[in-house]
Motif scaffolding. Structure first.
Motif, PDB file in Angstrom:
ATOM      1  N   GLY A 249       0.752  -1.383  -0.127  1.00  0.00           N
ATOM      2  CA  GLY A 249      -0.051  -0.465  -0.142  1.00  0.00           C
ATOM      3  C   GLY A 249       0.722   1.444  -0.481  1.00  0.00           C
ATOM      4  N   GLY A 250       0.387   1.565  -0.918  1.00  0.00           N
ATOM      5  CA  GLY A 250       1.858   3.664  -1.195  1.00  0.00           C
ATOM      6  C   GLY A 250       2.591   3.504  -1.103  1.00  0.00           C
ATOM      7  N   VAL A 251       3.478   2.377  -1.578  1.00  0.00           N
ATOM      8  CA  VAL A 251       5.558   2.321  -0.875  1.00  0.00           C
ATOM      9  C   VAL A 251       5.644   2.833  -2.299  1.00  0.00           C
ATOM     10  N   THR A 252       6.792   3.315  -1.273  1.00  0.00           N
ATOM     11  CA  THR A 252       7.714   4.646  -2.584  1.00  0.00           C
ATOM     12  C   THR A 252       9.185   4.473  -2.218  1.00  0.00           C
ATOM     13  N   LEU A 253       9.788   4.603  -3.278  1.00  0.00           N
ATOM     14  CA  LEU A 253      10.904   5.235  -3.036  1.00  0.00           C
ATOM     15  C   LEU A 253      11.381   4.902  -1.597  1.00  0.00           C
ATOM     16  N   ASP A 254      11.126   6.775  -1.445  1.00  0.00           N
ATOM     17  CA  ASP A 254      10.872   7.095  -0.141  1.00  0.00           C
ATOM     18  C   ASP A 254      10.952   6.549   0.968  1.00  0.00           C
ATOM     19  N   THR A 255      10.126   5.643   1.437  1.00  0.00           N
ATOM     20  CA  THR A 255       9.651   5.017   2.106  1.00  0.00           C
ATOM     21  C   THR A 255       9.681   3.394   2.211  1.00  0.00           C
ATOM     22  N   VAL A 256      10.575   2.894   1.403  1.00  0.00           N
ATOM     23  CA  VAL A 256      10.814   1.128   1.526  1.00  0.00           C
ATOM     24  C   VAL A 256      11.852   1.024   2.612  1.00  0.00           C
ATOM     25  N   ALA A 257      12.431   1.266   2.626  1.00  0.00           N
ATOM     26  CA  ALA A 257      13.601   1.387   3.523  1.00  0.00           C
ATOM     27  C   ALA A 257      13.313   1.041   4.759  1.00  0.00           C
ATOM     28  N   ALA A 258      12.236   2.301   5.408  1.00  0.00           N
ATOM     29  CA  ALA A 258      11.501   2.097   6.092  1.00  0.00           C
ATOM     30  C   ALA A 258      10.894   1.220   6.600  1.00  0.00           C
ATOM     31  N   ILE A 259      10.105   0.703   5.718  1.00  0.00           N
ATOM     32  CA  ILE A 259       9.063  -0.531   6.119  1.00  0.00           C
ATOM     33  C   ILE A 259       9.813  -1.738   6.115  1.00  0.00           C
ATOM     34  N   ALA A 260      11.068  -1.619   5.270  1.00  0.00           N
ATOM     35  CA  ALA A 260      11.549  -3.665   5.093  1.00  0.00           C
ATOM     36  C   ALA A 260      12.489  -3.090   6.574  1.00  0.00           C
ATOM     37  N   GLU A 261      12.377  -2.567   6.963  1.00  0.00           N
ATOM     38  CA  GLU A 261      13.788  -2.667   8.884  1.00  0.00           C
ATOM     39  C   GLU A 261      12.597  -2.981   9.720  1.00  0.00           C
ATOM     40  N   THR A 262      11.148  -3.181   9.401  1.00  0.00           N
ATOM     41  CA  THR A 262      10.577  -3.384  10.550  1.00  0.00           C
ATOM     42  C   THR A 262      10.672  -4.974  10.659  1.00  0.00           C
ATOM     43  N   GLY A 263      10.901  -5.224   9.593  1.00  0.00           N
ATOM     44  CA  GLY A 263      11.746  -6.683   9.618  1.00  0.00           C
ATOM     45  C   GLY A 263      10.012  -7.732   9.063  1.00  0.00           C
ATOM     46  N   VAL A 264       9.592  -7.116   8.455  1.00  0.00           N
ATOM     47  CA  VAL A 264       8.330  -8.124   7.085  1.00  0.00           C
ATOM     48  C   VAL A 264       9.104  -8.573   6.270  1.00  0.00           C
ATOM     49  N   ASP A 265       8.725  -9.418   5.863  1.00  0.00           N
ATOM     50  CA  ASP A 265       9.149 -10.475   4.814  1.00  0.00           C
ATOM     51  C   ASP A 265       9.178 -10.159   3.691  1.00  0.00           C
ATOM     52  N   LEU A 266       7.598  -9.118   3.363  1.00  0.00           N
ATOM     53  CA  LEU A 266       8.023  -8.928   1.566  1.00  0.00           C
ATOM     54  C   LEU A 266       7.167  -7.940   1.687  1.00  0.00           C
ATOM     55  N   VAL A 267       8.015  -6.824   0.539  1.00  0.00           N
ATOM     56  CA  VAL A 267       7.250  -5.013   0.443  1.00  0.00           C
ATOM     57  C   VAL A 267       6.601  -5.462  -1.388  1.00  0.00           C
ATOM     58  N   SER A 268       4.912  -5.511  -1.148  1.00  0.00           N
ATOM     59  CA  SER A 268       4.617  -5.579  -2.612  1.00  0.00           C
ATOM     60  C   SER A 268       4.456  -3.713  -3.175  1.00  0.00           C
ATOM     61  N   VAL A 269       4.867  -4.163  -4.497  1.00  0.00           N
ATOM     62  CA  VAL A 269       5.312  -1.931  -5.162  1.00  0.00           C
ATOM     63  C   VAL A 269       4.581  -2.564  -5.959  1.00  0.00           C
ATOM     64  N   GLY A 270       3.249  -1.609  -6.153  1.00  0.00           N
ATOM     65  CA  GLY A 270       2.447  -2.229  -7.650  1.00  0.00           C
ATOM     66  C   GLY A 270       3.012  -1.038  -9.354  1.00  0.00           C
ATOM     67  N   TRP A 271       3.585  -0.201  -8.250  1.00  0.00           N
ATOM     68  CA  TRP A 271       4.294   0.973  -8.563  1.00  0.00           C
ATOM     69  C   TRP A 271       5.171   0.414  -9.637  1.00  0.00           C
ATOM     70  N   ILE A 272       5.591  -0.565  -9.645  1.00  0.00           N
ATOM     71  CA  ILE A 272       6.963  -1.371 -10.545  1.00  0.00           C
ATOM     72  C   ILE A 272       7.075  -1.905 -11.812  1.00  0.00           C
ATOM     73  N   THR A 273       5.209  -1.871 -11.687  1.00  0.00           N
ATOM     74  CA  THR A 273       5.340  -2.607 -12.832  1.00  0.00           C
ATOM     75  C   THR A 273       4.176  -1.666 -13.784  1.00  0.00           C
ATOM     76  N   HIS A 274       3.198  -1.120 -12.853  1.00  0.00           N
ATOM     77  CA  HIS A 274       1.845   0.015 -13.910  1.00  0.00           C
ATOM     78  C   HIS A 274       2.396   1.377 -14.068  1.00  0.00           C
ATOM     79  N   SER A 275       3.641   1.544 -13.630  1.00  0.00           N
ATOM     80  CA  SER A 275       4.237   2.874 -13.836  1.00  0.00           C
ATOM     81  C   SER A 275       5.338   3.326 -14.159  1.00  0.00           C
ATOM     82  N   ALA A 276       6.046   2.714 -14.344  1.00  0.00           N
ATOM     83  CA  ALA A 276       7.503   2.255 -13.992  1.00  0.00           C
ATOM     84  C   ALA A 276       7.544   2.942 -15.112  1.00  0.00           C
ATOM     85  N   PRO A 277       9.008   3.917 -15.701  1.00  0.00           N
ATOM     86  CA  PRO A 277       9.211   5.269 -16.628  1.00  0.00           C
ATOM     87  C   PRO A 277       9.823   4.230 -17.846  1.00  0.00           C
ATOM     88  N   VAL A 278       9.751   3.973 -19.240  1.00  0.00           N
ATOM     89  CA  VAL A 278      10.548   3.375 -19.788  1.00  0.00           C
ATOM     90  C   VAL A 278      12.140   3.614 -19.863  1.00  0.00           C
TER      91      VAL A 278
END
Length: 292
Positions: A249-278
């Protein structure tokens, strides 16, 4: 170069069908009338596909297939591999053959290669931000219709992992399923009774209370939807390693590190497929007898 130990593979038949459809769409009813009008039938050409900006490659075989289907007489020489990092000016692919056919395939080849390399590059950007943690970046079903298998392949080229490919390969109980079925526990128990022994069950929760209810019902994975890092950290403590935890939910490059550092196993990011620049790649061509 790529650090991927086991490179992902796309079946040749899958590639050929998609590329053939793209070429037919581009050529229309009369073929490339610009190439036919301006280039003699016996003229040959040499060309390279090169990067215009830094990134990670994905889709080289798809691009190569576009040239081969345009004319089997075109010789294609991959210089790099999918998953390799590129800098501006790096040559990824060389082609040589009938000039009309080379130019007729150019846009389809670059469309696939640029888009998929953009997905791989975006994935790598997220993966690099959390490389110091145990968390893996995974994609979602937010993909371009008709290109899901290719985009998920590109995610793996960029160092990410895949979530489910469709509605048929895993059970993912989301908020609407929970609302209609009567609650978290009821939905999980129904899923467990339905699923085969190889089908995993994941449930989405919005609160720590729902997490506790889900844990009692025994899912394989719990998706923690739109939770702040402090809440995610508490969720990890509550779960105690009993299930895989996926932050979403709403994961960005600015927030992903803080999310991962909580100890979760996975972080899902829709942006990498639906909005990645060419990724900007171009075809540079020189006719026989000219420099290049």
């Amino acid at each position: 170069m790529s650090a991927i130990a086991n490179r992902p593979v796309l079946p040749a038949l899958m590639i050929e069908d998609a590329v053939k459809a793209a070429l037919l769409e581009d050529w229309g009813r009369a073929g490339d009338i610009t190439a036919q009008a301006t280039l003699g039938p016996d003229l040959t050409a040499r060309a390279v596909i090169a990067a215009r900006q830094p990134g990670v490659l994905a889709g080289l075989e798809i691009a190569a297939t576009a040239f081969r289907l345009s004319d089997p007489a075109i010789a294609v020489e991959p210089v790099l591999s999918d998953g390799d990092a590129v800098a501006p000016g790096n040559v990824a692919l060389r082609v040589e053959g009938p000039a009309r056919a080379v130019l007729s395939a150019e846009r389809v080849a670059l469309n696939f290669l640029g888009h998929l390399s953009g997905v791989a590059t975006a994935t790598q950007a997220f993966a690099s931000r959390i490389a110091h943690t145990k968390t893996r970046v995974v994609c979602t079903r937010k993909t371009t219709p008709g290109l899901r298998a290719f985009e998920k392949y590109a995610v793996r080229c960029g160092g990410g992992a895949n979530h489910r490919f469709g509605l048929d390969d895993a059970i993912l109980i989301k908020d609407n399923h929970i609302a209609v079925s009567g609650g978290v526990r009821a939905a999980i128990e129904a899923a467990r009774a339905f699923a085969g022994h190889l089908v995993k069950v994941e449930v989405e929760v919005d609160t720590l209370g729902q997490l506790r209810e889900a844990l009692d019902a025994g899912p394989d994975v719990v998706m923690l939807d739109n939770m702040a890092p402090d809440t995610l950290r508490e969720a990890v403590e509550i779960a105690g390693g009993r299930v895989l935890l996926e932050a979403s939910g709403g994961v960005t490059l600015d927030t992903v590190a803080a999310i991962a550092e909580t100890g979760v196993d996975l972080v899902s990011v829709g942006w990498i497929t639906h909005s990645a620049p060419v990724l900007d790649l171009g075809l540079d061509i020189a006719l026989d007898g000219l420099p290049g």
